[in-house]
Write a protein that holds these residues in place. Sequence first.
Motif, PDB file in Angstrom:
ATOM      1  N   PRO A 199       0.910  -1.225   0.028  1.00  8.90           N
ATOM      2  CA  PRO A 199      -0.070  -0.034  -0.049  1.00  8.90           C
ATOM      3  C   PRO A 199       0.854   1.168   0.057  1.00  8.90           C
ATOM      4  O   PRO A 199       1.806   1.390   0.564  1.00  8.90           O
ATOM      5  CB  PRO A 199      -0.815  -0.102   1.117  1.00  8.90           C
ATOM      6  CG  PRO A 199      -0.772  -1.602   1.734  1.00  8.90           C
ATOM      7  CD  PRO A 199       0.635  -1.987   0.997  1.00  8.90           C
ATOM      8  N   GLU A 200       0.344   2.203  -0.717  1.00  6.78           N
ATOM      9  CA  GLU A 200       1.080   3.466  -0.748  1.00  6.78           C
ATOM     10  C   GLU A 200       0.447   4.693   0.008  1.00  6.78           C
ATOM     11  O   GLU A 200       1.024   5.768   0.169  1.00  6.78           O
ATOM     12  CB  GLU A 200       1.277   3.943  -2.376  1.00  6.78           C
ATOM     13  CG  GLU A 200       2.199   2.689  -3.133  1.00  6.78           C
ATOM     14  CD  GLU A 200       3.304   3.302  -3.803  1.00  6.78           C
ATOM     15  OE1 GLU A 200       3.672   4.591  -3.791  1.00  6.78           O
ATOM     16  OE2 GLU A 200       4.175   2.513  -4.089  1.00  6.78           O
ATOM     17  N   GLY A 201      -0.877   4.713   0.543  1.00  8.75           N
ATOM     18  CA  GLY A 201      -1.481   5.722   0.817  1.00  8.75           C
ATOM     19  C   GLY A 201      -2.377   5.154   2.140  1.00  8.75           C
ATOM     20  O   GLY A 201      -1.826   4.232   2.797  1.00  8.75           O
ATOM     21  N   GLU A 202      -3.533   5.736   2.069  1.00  7.39           N
ATOM     22  CA  GLU A 202      -4.265   5.218   3.200  1.00  7.39           C
ATOM     23  C   GLU A 202      -5.346   4.168   2.808  1.00  7.39           C
ATOM     24  O   GLU A 202      -6.335   3.813   3.258  1.00  7.39           O
ATOM     25  CB  GLU A 202      -5.010   6.247   3.521  1.00  7.39           C
ATOM     26  CG  GLU A 202      -4.405   7.560   3.997  1.00  7.39           C
ATOM     27  CD  GLU A 202      -3.815   7.358   5.528  1.00  7.39           C
ATOM     28  OE1 GLU A 202      -4.502   6.770   6.145  1.00  7.39           O
ATOM     29  OE2 GLU A 202      -2.656   7.888   5.636  1.00  7.39           O
ATOM     30  N   GLU A 203      -4.930   3.281   1.638  1.00  4.59           N
ATOM     31  CA  GLU A 203      -6.043   1.980   1.277  1.00  4.59           C
ATOM     32  C   GLU A 203      -5.893   0.966   2.436  1.00  4.59           C
ATOM     33  O   GLU A 203      -4.877   0.862   3.369  1.00  4.59           O
ATOM     34  CB  GLU A 203      -5.145   1.411  -0.056  1.00  4.59           C
ATOM     35  CG  GLU A 203      -4.768   2.231  -1.219  1.00  4.59           C
ATOM     36  CD  GLU A 203      -3.592   2.629  -1.272  1.00  4.59           C
ATOM     37  OE1 GLU A 203      -2.932   2.851  -0.384  1.00  4.59           O
ATOM     38  OE2 GLU A 203      -3.267   3.179  -2.364  1.00  4.59           O
ATOM     39  N   VAL A 204      -7.050   0.576   2.344  1.00  2.00           N
ATOM     40  CA  VAL A 204      -7.417  -0.472   3.431  1.00  2.00           C
ATOM     41  C   VAL A 204      -7.392  -1.957   2.529  1.00  2.00           C
ATOM     42  O   VAL A 204      -8.015  -2.379   1.488  1.00  2.00           O
ATOM     43  CB  VAL A 204      -8.758  -0.354   3.797  1.00  2.00           C
ATOM     44  CG1 VAL A 204      -8.912  -1.644   4.767  1.00  2.00           C
ATOM     45  CG2 VAL A 204      -8.898   0.787   4.771  1.00  2.00           C
ATOM     46  N   TRP A 205      -6.497  -2.888   3.147  1.00  2.00           N
ATOM     47  CA  TRP A 205      -6.188  -4.148   2.203  1.00  2.00           C
ATOM     48  C   TRP A 205      -6.550  -5.101   3.203  1.00  2.00           C
ATOM     49  O   TRP A 205      -6.489  -6.000   3.923  1.00  2.00           O
ATOM     50  CB  TRP A 205      -4.721  -4.307   2.024  1.00  2.00           C
ATOM     51  CG  TRP A 205      -4.287  -3.212   1.024  1.00  2.00           C
ATOM     52  CD1 TRP A 205      -3.645  -2.153   1.134  1.00  2.00           C
ATOM     53  CD2 TRP A 205      -4.127  -3.497  -0.520  1.00  2.00           C
ATOM     54  NE1 TRP A 205      -3.113  -1.491   0.003  1.00  2.00           N
ATOM     55  CE2 TRP A 205      -3.777  -2.178  -1.025  1.00  2.00           C
ATOM     56  CE3 TRP A 205      -4.642  -4.513  -1.522  1.00  2.00           C
ATOM     57  CZ2 TRP A 205      -3.710  -1.771  -2.367  1.00  2.00           C
ATOM     58  CZ3 TRP A 205      -4.797  -4.126  -2.673  1.00  2.00           C
ATOM     59  CH2 TRP A 205      -4.262  -2.965  -3.124  1.00  2.00           C
TER      60      TRP A 205
END
Length: 86
Positions: free
Chosen positions: A80-86
Amino acid sequence: MKVPVRKWGNSQAIRIPKNYLDSLGIKENEPVLLSLEDESIVIKKSRKFNSLKERLEAFYGKTIDDIFIENTQEIDWGAPEGEEVW
């Protein structure tokens, strides 16, 4: 076979012999596909599909199960590079 082009209302038309239509299974008032290819007019039978499954199988030339398996690979997109939720 030579056939004449005749006036039909504001358009031009040709008559297609019944034995040609019968051999393709085309019935009166059934839609057909019309295209231009290499200075020729091509008339093809329009396929009718009862479901999305039938349409996909005709497009891919495979059963729906084979299409699904082939196109469901996991792809690693990286961290992830930002505020993504995986």
